[in-house]
Scaffold this motif. Structure first.
Motif, PDB file in Angstrom:
ATOM      1  N   UNK A 339       0.828  -1.207   0.000  1.00 58.69           N
ATOM      2  CA  UNK A 339       0.000   0.000   0.000  1.00 58.69           C
ATOM      3  C   UNK A 339       0.861   1.256   0.000  1.00 58.69           C
ATOM      4  N   UNK A 340       0.574   2.181  -0.909  1.00 58.46           N
ATOM      5  CA  UNK A 340       1.356   3.407  -1.031  1.00 58.46           C
ATOM      6  C   UNK A 340       0.539   4.672  -0.788  1.00 58.46           C
ATOM      7  N   UNK A 341      -0.756   4.536  -0.588  1.00 59.97           N
ATOM      8  CA  UNK A 341      -1.614   5.708  -0.467  1.00 59.97           C
ATOM      9  C   UNK A 341      -1.613   6.331   0.917  1.00 59.97           C
ATOM     10  N   UNK A 342      -2.429   7.382   1.051  1.00 60.21           N
ATOM     11  CA  UNK A 342      -2.561   8.094   2.317  1.00 60.21           C
ATOM     12  C   UNK A 342      -3.982   8.022   2.876  1.00 60.21           C
ATOM     13  N   UNK A 343      -4.846   7.295   2.192  1.00 59.09           N
ATOM     14  CA  UNK A 343      -6.233   7.237   2.639  1.00 59.09           C
ATOM     15  C   UNK A 343      -6.387   6.437   3.927  1.00 59.09           C
ATOM     16  N   UNK A 418      -6.492   6.028  -3.015  1.00 64.76           N
ATOM     17  CA  UNK A 418      -5.997   5.301  -1.856  1.00 64.76           C
ATOM     18  C   UNK A 418      -6.929   4.242  -1.325  1.00 64.76           C
ATOM     19  N   UNK A 419      -8.116   4.107  -1.897  1.00 63.83           N
ATOM     20  CA  UNK A 419      -8.996   3.023  -1.502  1.00 63.83           C
ATOM     21  C   UNK A 419      -8.511   1.723  -2.151  1.00 63.83           C
ATOM     22  N   UNK A 420      -9.071   0.605  -1.714  1.00 66.42           N
ATOM     23  CA  UNK A 420      -8.624  -0.703  -2.177  1.00 66.42           C
ATOM     24  C   UNK A 420      -9.775  -1.427  -2.873  1.00 66.42           C
ATOM     25  N   UNK A 421      -9.469  -2.050  -4.012  1.00 70.77           N
ATOM     26  CA  UNK A 421     -10.422  -2.881  -4.734  1.00 70.77           C
ATOM     27  C   UNK A 421     -10.044  -4.344  -4.544  1.00 70.77           C
ATOM     28  N   UNK A 422     -11.041  -5.192  -4.348  1.00 71.33           N
ATOM     29  CA  UNK A 422     -10.832  -6.636  -4.209  1.00 71.33           C
ATOM     30  C   UNK A 422     -11.755  -7.344  -5.189  1.00 71.33           C
ATOM     31  N   UNK A 423     -11.206  -8.331  -5.930  1.00 71.48           N
ATOM     32  CA  UNK A 423     -11.990  -9.072  -6.918  1.00 71.48           C
ATOM     33  C   UNK A 423     -12.315 -10.471  -6.417  1.00 71.48           C
TER      34      UNK A 423
END
Length: 439
Positions: A339-343, A418-423
């Motif tokens: 993870x590289x975001x700031x969210x 910064x949110x995450x998607x899951x498949x």
């Protein structure tokens, strides 16, 4: 009184105008709604870590594998096999509510690997890595019917066929080439069948991670590929950690210790051994397959019985590269993202998220996995035990067989916000997980 009400009227007019200006922005378009505050009532059926929320972006898309997000927020998911509409599905949110309003399919192949690199969309089937380009801003790539062929000639196989991939920041593409075997037997998974040979001939083209140039068209594994790390049975979970400049994988460990060697292993061993191992790759590293496996009960890597091991002897495994972390047996890690975001909260920055597809071979025990784990990292190494970030994908409390699971997490992607998607690989569902800090 007249002056007082006139001033109040002017104030209301000015504040209303200001609100309109803020809503429209410089472009004159209405600002999109904030999807962070639109979680499903049941969080899309998931059980989440404190502060996390989720909603379903789209569903019933086809058997999803890995997923990637473009800079403009468009979502792309590779399908395990193509159907009449295509092998890759593209999703676009047009009204800003976070859900997919426009859904399109393209490509005549399906596969697993999916990633954006330098503005291009890369996708793989079981033998080839393709590249799609966007110049018009359309949801479907400009060259959807004739993508560039970046790598071809990867071995097609009936087992461990997925060619997952990752990119570093030095211009290289890394591709998993899983071994089409459990433990390099002449007759795969057959009791009493001897090894193919020692060294195992499968390691010449499979059982490791190969490196290619990321932007060069027309590379063949035999002519242009470089075997970067070997002794890896199958690494569908493959990701680059920009913090320490290393590629990491989480391996699918071997199966059937008790079935193949009942004189040395019981059903409990079969269910709990070996560990799923996380590896930090380096040039020339050997992680031991098929000669070795990691026994979590002993906390060490030991020799495989196919190559003379007795369940305790380390022997030739002494010089192999060790895992940086292990997980319980047969959980089937299928993706890893740093993870590289700031969210999300600061502890997530630079840490790993791992999607566990779930086991099929822990009988007579209950099947396990089927969740997304958070693995804290610090200074390029795991800094604590893993935690569940998202559970409940299976939709049932007890899983005796993978067919019991309504959904199985397979791919992870980080969106620009910064949110995450899951498949999901069962029906093709896509979730977005975000942080609201209220829980």
């Amino acid at each position: 009184m007249h002056t007082k009400y006139s001033k109040m009227f002017r104030y209301l007019i000015l504040t209303s105008l200001a609100a309109v200006v803020l809503a429209c922005g410089n472009s004159g378009e209405t600002e999109k709604a904030d999807p962070y505050f639109s979680a499903d009532d049941d969080n899309g059926g998931l059980n989440l870590a404190p502060g996390m929320k989720a909603y379903v972006v789209a569903e019933n898309l086809g058997r999803g594998r890995h997923v990637a997000v473009n800079a403009n927020g468009d979502i792309y998911m590779n399908l395990r096999e193509p159907h009449e509409k295509g092998g890759i599905v593209a999703l676009r949110d047009e009204n800003g509510d976070g859900r997919a309003d426009q859904i399109a399919y393209f490509g005549d192949f399906g596969g697993t690997g999916m990633a954006f690199h330098n503005g291009y969309l890369y996708a793989s089937n079981d033998s080839t890595v393709f590249r799609f380009s966007f110049s018009s801003g359309n949801l479907v790539p400009d060259n959807a019917t004739a993508p560039d062929t970046i790598v071809y000639g990867l071995p097609q196989q009936t087992a461990h066929a997925a060619k997952s991939m990752a990119f570093d920041d030095q211009g290289y593409l890394y591709v998993n080439v899983g071994a089409p075997s459990n433990a390099c037997q002449q007759e795969d998974r057959v009791k009493g069948s001897p090894p193919m040979g020692d060294p195992c001939p499968l390691l010449e083209r499979t059982g490791g991670v190969w490196r290619f140039e990321a932007d060069k068209i027309g590379q063949n594994q035999l002519e242009h590929g470089y075997r970067y790390s070997t002794g890896i049975r199958n690494a569908v979970a493959l990701g680059y950690n920009s913090s320490d400049k290393h590629v990491y994988v989480v391996q699918h460990g071997r199966d059937l210790l008790n079935s193949l060697f009942p004189e040395s292993f019981d059903e409990g061993d079969n269910a709990e051994i070996p560990a799923e191992e996380m590896f930090r790759l380096r040039d020339g590293a050997d992680f031991g397959w098929p000669y070795c496996y990691f026994d979590p009960q002993q906390g060490k890597r030991v020799m495989s019985p196919e190559f003379g091991g007795d369940g305790t002897t380390v022997g030739r495994c002494e010089g192999t590269e060790q895992p940086v972390m292990t997980f319980p047996a047969h959980w089937a890690p299928n993706d890893i993202k740093f993870y590289q975001g700031d969210h999300f909260p600061s502890k997530y920055k630079g840490s790993a998220l791992v999607a566990f597809h779930g086991s099929w071979n822990r009988a007579p025990l209950e099947q396990k996995g089927y969740f997304v784990a958070f693995v804290p990292f610090n200074n390029g190494a795991p800094s604590g035990t893993y935690e569940a970030m998202a559970e409940g994908f299976a939709g049932v409390s007890t899983i005796d067989s993978p067919s019991d699971a309504l959904h199985r997490p397979t791919g992870i992607a980080e969106a620009p916000d910064g949110t995450i998607l899951v498949s999901d690989s069962v029906t093709g569902k896509v979730w977005r997980i975000f942080y609201d800090g209220a829980s």
